[in-house]
Write an enzyme that holds these catalytic residues in place. Structure first.
Site, PDB file in Angstrom:
ATOM      1  N   GLN A  70       0.850  -1.649  -0.010  1.00 16.39           N
ATOM      2  CA  GLN A  70       0.025  -0.134  -0.048  1.00 16.39           C
ATOM      3  C   GLN A  70       1.168   1.308  -0.436  1.00 16.39           C
ATOM      4  OE1 GLN A  70      -1.398  -1.936   3.876  1.00 16.39           O
ATOM      5  NE2 GLN A  70      -3.689  -1.422   2.938  1.00 16.39           N
TER       6      GLN A  70
ATOM      7  N   GLY B 232      -3.699   3.133   0.925  1.00 16.46           N
ATOM      8  CA  GLY B 232      -4.315   2.385   1.972  1.00 16.46           C
ATOM      9  C   GLY B 232      -2.819   2.199   3.461  1.00 16.46           C
TER      10      GLY B 232
ATOM     11  N   VAL C 294       0.339   3.128   7.714  1.00 16.01           N
ATOM     12  CA  VAL C 294       2.695   2.916   8.235  1.00 16.01           C
ATOM     13  C   VAL C 294       3.278   3.230   7.787  1.00 16.01           C
ATOM     14  CG1 VAL C 294       4.750   1.988   9.832  1.00 16.01           C
ATOM     15  CG2 VAL C 294       2.271   1.035   9.952  1.00 16.01           C
TER      16      VAL C 294
ATOM     17  N   HIS D 127       6.125   4.112   6.145  1.00 13.24           N
ATOM     18  CA  HIS D 127       7.677   2.989   5.643  1.00 13.24           C
ATOM     19  C   HIS D 127       7.240   2.088   4.766  1.00 13.24           C
ATOM     20  CE1 HIS D 127      11.235   1.104   8.279  1.00 13.24           C
ATOM     21  NE2 HIS D 127      11.362   0.890   6.980  1.00 13.24           N
TER      22      HIS D 127
ATOM     23  N   HIS E 292       7.488  -0.729   2.959  1.00 13.90           N
ATOM     24  CA  HIS E 292       7.075  -2.543   3.663  1.00 13.90           C
ATOM     25  C   HIS E 292       6.043  -3.453   2.494  1.00 13.90           C
ATOM     26  CE1 HIS E 292       3.511  -0.462   4.965  1.00 13.90           C
ATOM     27  NE2 HIS E 292       2.632  -1.943   5.203  1.00 13.90           N
TER      28      HIS E 292
ATOM     29  N   HIS F 257       3.734  -6.489   2.255  1.00 10.03           N
ATOM     30  CA  HIS F 257       3.196  -7.959   2.833  1.00 10.03           C
ATOM     31  C   HIS F 257       3.274  -8.791   2.340  1.00 10.03           C
ATOM     32  CE1 HIS F 257       0.587  -5.385   5.266  1.00 10.03           C
ATOM     33  NE2 HIS F 257       0.876  -3.767   4.638  1.00 10.03           N
TER      34      HIS F 257
END
Length: 148
Positions: free
Chosen positions: A83, A89, A92, A94, A96, A98
């Site tokens: 995201q 969405g 955070v 940062h 990343h 999932h």
């Protein structure tokens, strides 16, 4: 070593994989068993902010991690999700990815996984997260020189 995921301090016991530019941690609120995150070590909010080296390392790490968690959690597929930005969405700030091991019929509608990522879920205990991280860490230490 101090590690942050966005503004949050991450306990070393939650981290199971590191490279020079990336790290992976167990998810506080997993959608499915084995749902983990791989992050850039440098805190930047958007994929476009990564250097070429960080981008490459992040995705090579995701490739390696996905192969291990898919096998460990008896999956037969992987969902990768990013995201990138608040309107996408991202909660955070940062970068990343999932990584979510999948199994046949884990959701009636396969795309429901994306709605589930957005939902609020109860956080796991630090003990549960440490246990999972301790299970995963040796899988990478044993396979340190293997290519997936």
């Amino acid at each position: 070593m101090t590690t942050y995921f966005g503004p949050w301090l991450i306990r070393q016991s939650e981290i199971f994989f590191t490279t020079e530019l990336s790290f992976a941690l167990v998810n506080t609120k997993p959608v499915l068993p084995g749902h983990v995150l791989v992050c850039s070590k440098r805190i930047v909010p958007r994929v476009k902010d990564l250097t070429k080296e960080e981008f490459t390392d992040l995705w090579l790490s995701a490739q390696r991690i996905s192969a291990v968690v898919e096998k460990h959690f008896n999956g037969d597929g992987i969902t990768f999700a990013i995201q990138d930005g608040k309107n996408a969405g991202q909660t955070v700030p940062h970068v990343h990815i999932h990584i979510i091991p999948r199994k046949k019929l884990d959701f009636e509608d396969n795309d429901q996984i994306y709605k589930e990522i957005e939902k609020e879920r109860e956080a796991r205990s630090y003990e549960e997260m440490e246990k999972e991280s301790n299970e995963l860490r040796p899988l990478f230490e044993e396979n340190n020189n293997k290519t997936f």
